[in-house]
Design an enzyme around this catalytic site. Structure first.
Site, PDB file in Angstrom:
ATOM      1  N   CYS A 142      37.044  38.346  40.073  1.00 38.98           N
ATOM      2  CA  CYS A 142      37.773  38.683  41.328  1.00 38.98           C
ATOM      3  C   CYS A 142      37.157  39.916  42.213  1.00 38.98           C
ATOM      4  O   CYS A 142      35.968  39.795  42.608  1.00 38.98           O
ATOM      5  CB  CYS A 142      39.118  38.717  41.021  1.00 38.98           C
ATOM      6  N   HIS A 235      40.484  33.836  39.157  1.00 37.63           N
ATOM      7  CA  HIS A 235      41.211  34.775  37.883  1.00 37.63           C
ATOM      8  C   HIS A 235      41.390  33.556  36.969  1.00 37.63           C
ATOM      9  O   HIS A 235      42.743  33.312  36.366  1.00 37.63           O
ATOM     10  CB  HIS A 235      42.501  35.119  38.125  1.00 37.63           C
ATOM     11  N   GLU A 237      41.243  33.744  33.808  1.00 39.13           N
ATOM     12  CA  GLU A 237      41.958  34.294  32.666  1.00 39.13           C
ATOM     13  C   GLU A 237      43.400  34.313  32.838  1.00 39.13           C
ATOM     14  O   GLU A 237      44.082  34.450  31.818  1.00 39.13           O
ATOM     15  CB  GLU A 237      41.338  35.528  31.994  1.00 39.13           C
TER      16      GLU A 237
END
Length: 306
Positions: A142, A235, A237
């Site tokens: 990011c 993102h 994750e």
């Protein structure tokens, strides 16, 4: 994959409750293999949440990973206790003579500032320069990806008309690169940001190869030097409720945020968010660890960069 972490890290118990194999220092000492040494520069405000998210997605290969958490000393965290940072984190000055198989640079909620206005920008530049010689492969996430594209290739970010927040569809652009091995033709991934590096600028840089892109959210994965540097603009994750928490936080601040796209069933924030990106997220991190870290790093970690 067994992840080697400090015995008292709060994320350890949560990961074990999810049946994710983690080991502490004592058990790791009895395994006759060299673990991959991966440093995580965590500049997200909620560090414990990010620790858990990243350790979770790094846990799905048969490789043993020895994780070191890094923090910038030129910024005082407002959302993580000093005791947690002192106990579980180290800084660049303490590891600058070390070699690492992999490095992850996280995002940070500072994208509306110019890079040079970020109070730890100079320190981050030192780390990114250091990574060229002391790290086999660096994964930027990011804002970390925007910072890396700016530092390494001079590609600046621009502010978007409105925040990109939600789950967006992406297309695989080049299947020959292992980072997208096992991906479907189209897949979903989370984004949460106010700025972007324009896709035309990324495509125009002959040192970068674009691997996945979204019509709405722009370039998602690109890399340079065969994977020496990997940039992920979203993102992957994130947990199921991360965007939900961000949306409700912004509501509480009176920011009048838009509902995250493609996230809540019937676009109703009262409904449980759909988890549509986990398998590709795990695949992404596993591919990075296997093909760009493990397959490329020397057995003697001190040989990296020589």
């Amino acid at each position: 994959m067994p992840i080697k972490i400090q015995s008292e890290l709060p994320a350890k118990e949560k990961l074990e409750n999810e049946n994710i194999f983690v080991m502490d220092e004592t058990r790791a000492m009895h395994q006759d293999i060299r673990p991959l040494k991966v440093a995580i520069l965590n500049v997200m405000p909620l560090k414990e949440e990010t620790e858990l998210q990243l350790l979770r997605v790094l846990s799905n290969t048969p490789l043993q990973v020895d994780v070191t958490f890094l923090n910038v000393k030129s910024h005082i965290s407002q959302n993580t206790s000093a005791s947690h940072l002192n106990k579980f984190y180290t800084c660049y000055d303490e590891i600058k003579d070390n070699k690492y198989d992999g490095l992850i640079i996280t995002g940070a909620p500072v994208e509306q500032l110019k890079f040079e206005e970020v109070d730890y920008w100079e320190e981050l530049c030192k780390i990114m320069e250091w990574s060229k010689t002391n790290v086999t492969s660096t994964l930027h996430i990011c804002w970390g990806a925007q910072a890396g594209l700016y530092y390494h290739f001079g590609l600046d970010k621009k502010e978007l008309p409105k925040k990109i927040s939600g789950i967006y569809r992406h297309k695989v652009m080049n299947r020959k690169e292992p980072i997208v091995r096992g991906f479907d033709d189209e897949f979903y991934a989370p984004h949460s940001r106010y700025t972007e590096v324009p896709a035309k600028d990324v495509h125009a840089c002959d040192k970068l190869k674009v691997l996945a892109e979204s019509d709405e959210a722009g370039v998602f994965i690109c890399l340079s030097e065969g994977g020496k540097q990997v940039f992920v603009t979203g993102h992957p994750e994130y947990d199921r409720y991360t965007l939900d928490n961000e949306y409700k936080r912004d509501l509480g601040k009176g920011l009048n945020p838009e509902i995250p796209a493609n996230y809540y069933p019937d676009n109703n924030p009262e409904n449980r968010p759909l988890l549509m990106w986990r398998s590709h997220s795990i695949n992404l991190y596993s591919n990075w660890l296997n093909y760009y870290v493990y397959q490329n790093t020397p057995y003697d970690v001190e040989s990296i960069g020589k």
